[in-house]
Design a protein around this motif. Structure first.
Motif, PDB file in Angstrom:
ATOM      1  N   VAL A  50      17.065 -39.192   0.635  1.00 51.47           N
ATOM      2  CA  VAL A  50      18.781 -40.157  -0.942  1.00 51.47           C
ATOM      3  C   VAL A  50      19.275 -40.534  -0.413  1.00 51.47           C
ATOM      4  O   VAL A  50      19.804 -40.806   0.160  1.00 51.47           O
ATOM      5  CB  VAL A  50      18.982 -38.629  -1.034  1.00 51.47           C
ATOM      6  CG1 VAL A  50      19.724 -38.505  -2.228  1.00 51.47           C
ATOM      7  CG2 VAL A  50      18.164 -37.548  -0.748  1.00 51.47           C
ATOM      8  N   ASP A  70      24.857 -36.947  -5.133  1.00 52.50           N
ATOM      9  CA  ASP A  70      23.705 -38.089  -6.153  1.00 52.50           C
ATOM     10  C   ASP A  70      23.493 -37.933  -7.302  1.00 52.50           C
ATOM     11  O   ASP A  70      22.810 -38.263  -7.869  1.00 52.50           O
ATOM     12  CB  ASP A  70      22.670 -38.279  -5.057  1.00 52.50           C
ATOM     13  CG  ASP A  70      21.727 -36.342  -5.255  1.00 52.50           C
ATOM     14  OD1 ASP A  70      22.644 -35.822  -5.222  1.00 52.50           O
ATOM     15  OD2 ASP A  70      20.564 -37.099  -4.551  1.00 52.50           O
ATOM     16  N   ASN A  74      22.242 -32.991  -3.601  1.00 52.52           N
ATOM     17  CA  ASN A  74      22.826 -33.756  -2.491  1.00 52.52           C
ATOM     18  C   ASN A  74      24.129 -34.047  -1.974  1.00 52.52           C
ATOM     19  O   ASN A  74      24.649 -34.616  -3.004  1.00 52.52           O
ATOM     20  CB  ASN A  74      21.560 -35.096  -2.152  1.00 52.52           C
ATOM     21  CG  ASN A  74      20.113 -34.462  -2.394  1.00 52.52           C
ATOM     22  OD1 ASN A  74      19.460 -33.897  -1.593  1.00 52.52           O
ATOM     23  ND2 ASN A  74      19.311 -34.620  -3.368  1.00 52.52           N
TER      24      ASN A  74
END
Length: 301
Positions: A50, A70, A74
């Motif tokens: 990610v 994000d 995450n």
């Protein structure tokens, strides 16, 4: 006016440790990056990778540390100590691979990150970066807490803390913050906390990795640690956090910072205030350079 070049690290670097709040083992790998990449995390979780850029737009929490996200589940937290070290050495572009949700606490300061970067070396890139210069006072306030930045040709700070503890009442520190002073007088200062708060924090799933190896711990009337790195190590660490938090802006900056009982939330609020004004000024300046062209066109019609 001195030209400031973008920089990256010369070779890859690996740092391992535990997360201060999570208590989990963390591996952080830093890699050289091309100019314009910026500072970017790649979080490896459950077989996925990610991307989380280090920017104000991605700050999602400031309650106990500065945390990036994000937009989904995450996150990477406790980024400020690492960022203070990167900022001090002028690193503008770097890939940061991490296998857990928290940057390792190391010894509780920025010194291990600074030493690691020194060991791998720094590469100066041909591209330049425009520093942020404060043209007028800006401030953020939360009750009796405040953070101000005044115009200055250099970076300096006046920081005041006032905790309900006999050793931390009315402690202040003023200094210029050039690269040398940051490296010797600020980056080695360790994070701190109060013994009476440890159980409550751990009940909330925080401070699980904290110990005397990575924190200054205060008892009711003294320190649990055998010694301090500075007599006023705690206020110096608050300055470290402030520089690391403001480094999320992604550009060098100059000004006189005046803080009283501030923290991550006010740090990030001031960063947003600065960037909102700076980007507005730069856009206005960019447009004003084109006004004569439009004026000439209108006059000819």
């Amino acid at each position: 006016m001195q030209t400031i070049h973008r920089k990256t690290i010369r070779e890859s670097l690996t740092l391992k440790g535990i997360g201060l709040h999570s208590g989990k083992t963390v591996t952080l790998r830093m890699h050289p990056a091309e100019a314009g990449t910026g500072l970017v995390f790649f979080l490896y979780r459950n077989g996925s990778k990610v991307r989380i850029p280090i920017s104000l737009d991605h700050v999602v929490d400031t309650s106990n540390a500065t945390t990036l996200g994000d937009g989904g589940s995450n996150r990477v937290q406790t980024i400020e100590h690492m960022l203070a070290a990167l900022y001090t050495q002028g690193i503008t572009d770097c890939i940061l691979e991490i296998d857990a949700v928290e940057v390792p606490i190391m010894d509780g300061s920025s010194r291990p990150f600074w030493e690691g970067i020194q060991g791998t070396g720094i590469q100066t890139l041909s591209e330049t970066v425009e520093p942020i210069r404060i043209s007028h006072p800006m401030w953020v306030v939360d009750g009796d807490k405040y953070l101000v930045i005044l115009p200055s040709d250099e970076l300096k700070v006046t920081y005041h803390i006032d905790f309900n503890h006999p050793l931390l009442k009315g402690q202040s520190y003023t200094t210029v913050l050039d690269d040398s002073i940051l490296a010797t007088d600020i980056l080695p200062a360790r994070t701190f906390g109060f013994l009476k708060d440890v159980e409550a924090l751990q009940a909330r799933g925080l401070a699980l990795g904290g110990s005397l190896d990575n924190a200054v711990v205060l008892t009711e009337d003294g320190y649990l640690n055998e010694s301090l790195r500075y007599e006023n190590e705690c206020v110096r660490h608050k300055i470290l956090d402030l520089i690391g938090d403001l480094a999320v802006m992604g550009r060098p900056f100059y000004g006189h910072l005046i803080a009283s009982k501030a923290g991550h939330a006010l740090d990030i609020s001031l960063a947003k205030c600065i960037m909102s004004k700076v980007t507005g000024d730069e856009l206005t300046s960019f447009k004003s350079k084109r006004i004569p062209l439009f004026a000439k066109k209108e006059a000819s019609q």
